[in-house]
Design a protein around this motif. Sequence first.
Motif, short mmCIF file in Angstrom:
data_model
loop_
_atom_site.label_atom_id
_atom_site.label_comp_id
_atom_site.label_asym_id
_atom_site.label_seq_id
_atom_site.Cartn_x
_atom_site.Cartn_y
_atom_site.Cartn_z
N ILE A 160 8.56 1.50 26.54
CA ILE A 160 8.12 1.50 25.14
C ILE A 160 7.58 2.88 24.80
O ILE A 160 6.64 3.37 25.43
CB ILE A 160 7.05 0.42 24.89
CG1 ILE A 160 7.63 -0.97 25.16
CG2 ILE A 160 6.52 0.51 23.46
CD1 ILE A 160 6.61 -2.09 25.08
N GLU A 161 8.16 3.53 23.81
CA GLU A 161 7.83 4.92 23.50
C GLU A 161 6.68 5.05 22.51
O GLU A 161 6.02 6.10 22.47
CB GLU A 161 9.06 5.63 22.95
CG GLU A 161 10.24 5.67 23.92
CD GLU A 161 11.46 6.33 23.31
OE1 GLU A 161 11.42 6.63 22.10
OE2 GLU A 161 12.44 6.53 24.05
N GLN A 162 6.42 4.02 21.73
CA GLN A 162 5.42 4.13 20.66
C GLN A 162 4.01 4.19 21.26
O GLN A 162 3.72 3.54 22.27
CB GLN A 162 5.53 2.95 19.70
CG GLN A 162 6.77 2.98 18.83
CD GLN A 162 8.05 2.67 19.58
OE1 GLN A 162 8.05 1.92 20.56
NE2 GLN A 162 9.16 3.24 19.13
N LEU A 199 -3.69 2.00 28.19
CA LEU A 199 -2.87 2.28 29.35
C LEU A 199 -3.19 3.66 29.91
O LEU A 199 -3.80 4.49 29.25
CB LEU A 199 -1.39 2.17 28.99
CG LEU A 199 -0.95 0.84 28.36
CD1 LEU A 199 0.55 0.83 28.14
CD2 LEU A 199 -1.38 -0.35 29.21
N ALA A 200 -2.74 3.92 31.14
CA ALA A 200 -3.07 5.17 31.81
C ALA A 200 -2.56 6.39 31.05
O ALA A 200 -3.17 7.46 31.10
CB ALA A 200 -2.51 5.15 33.23
N ASP A 201 -1.44 6.22 30.35
CA ASP A 201 -0.87 7.36 29.61
C ASP A 201 -1.42 7.49 28.20
O ASP A 201 -0.94 8.32 27.42
CB ASP A 201 0.65 7.26 29.58
CG ASP A 201 1.16 6.00 28.89
OD1 ASP A 201 0.34 5.26 28.29
OD2 ASP A 201 2.38 5.73 28.93
N GLY A 202 -2.40 6.68 27.85
CA GLY A 202 -3.04 6.77 26.55
C GLY A 202 -2.53 5.80 25.51
O GLY A 202 -3.16 5.65 24.44
N ARG A 203 -1.40 5.13 25.77
CA ARG A 203 -0.95 4.11 24.82
C ARG A 203 -1.97 2.97 24.75
O ARG A 203 -2.69 2.71 25.71
CB ARG A 203 0.41 3.57 25.24
CG ARG A 203 1.58 4.52 25.02
CD ARG A 203 2.88 3.93 25.54
NE ARG A 203 2.82 3.73 26.98
CZ ARG A 203 3.69 3.01 27.68
NH1 ARG A 203 4.68 2.39 27.05
NH2 ARG A 203 3.57 2.89 28.99
#
Length: 248
Positions: free
Chosen positions: A148-150, A166-170
């Motif tokens: 999911i890219e958003q 989430l760990a990547d900031g999402r």
Amino acid sequence: MRFAAIADIHGNAAALEAVLADIAAQGIATSDIVNLGDCLSGPLEAGKTADILVPLGLLTVRGNHDRYLIEHAAGDMHEWEADAFRQLTPQHLDWLRSLPFDAVFRDVAYLCHARPQDDDTYWLDQVTPEGNVVLRDRQEIEAWAEGIEQPLILCGHTHLPRAARLADGRLIVNPGSVGCPAYDDDAPVYHKVEAGSPLASYAILEQTPFGWSVSFRLVPYDHMTQSQLAARNRRPTWAAGLATGRLD
């Protein structure tokens, strides 16, 4: 960007009307509302709820209970769907058939009802063998968000307002339930989901220089009238949940 997310209305027209009025009072246009599904099932006012929703043209994804209404034969429906189905017109059912499994809102938010590729599994929460509903393991939450890219991910299904970064900031956000603050289920084991209050829940999402801000709003309305309607329709669990947000 600023918009509102609603979910899990479950035929509670009075709660929906209160939430729509509150969203308008916050200066958010109807075109800036997304709906995460489970719109009509339940022993309340499915037909009236559909009459409100369909003309609005909200970006709406299909929930598991929306799917049950169009996939199950009338004689094979669970009581939630059977109660609602009797109130629905062919046009209402055509609208349910038109709903997508998932969607993207303005390139910033991915929408689904429960989790990607599955409309019937809790994403942010899990049920323990003892029947407790707790925050799901981080690795599992992250795995289901793969691809999911958003930056913003919206889901419903558990009826509990919650956000998980989430760990990547999402950010994954569940806005809670507009119209059904408590229920029980026997899968995977018996458990109760209780918001703890009868207020109608939704979320406002706003983009800031530091990321997405989330405001959970709990809106009062005439919930006892809906509780009494559920009781007249011989649904005592619904009546209890609508009265208090608990299943005591």
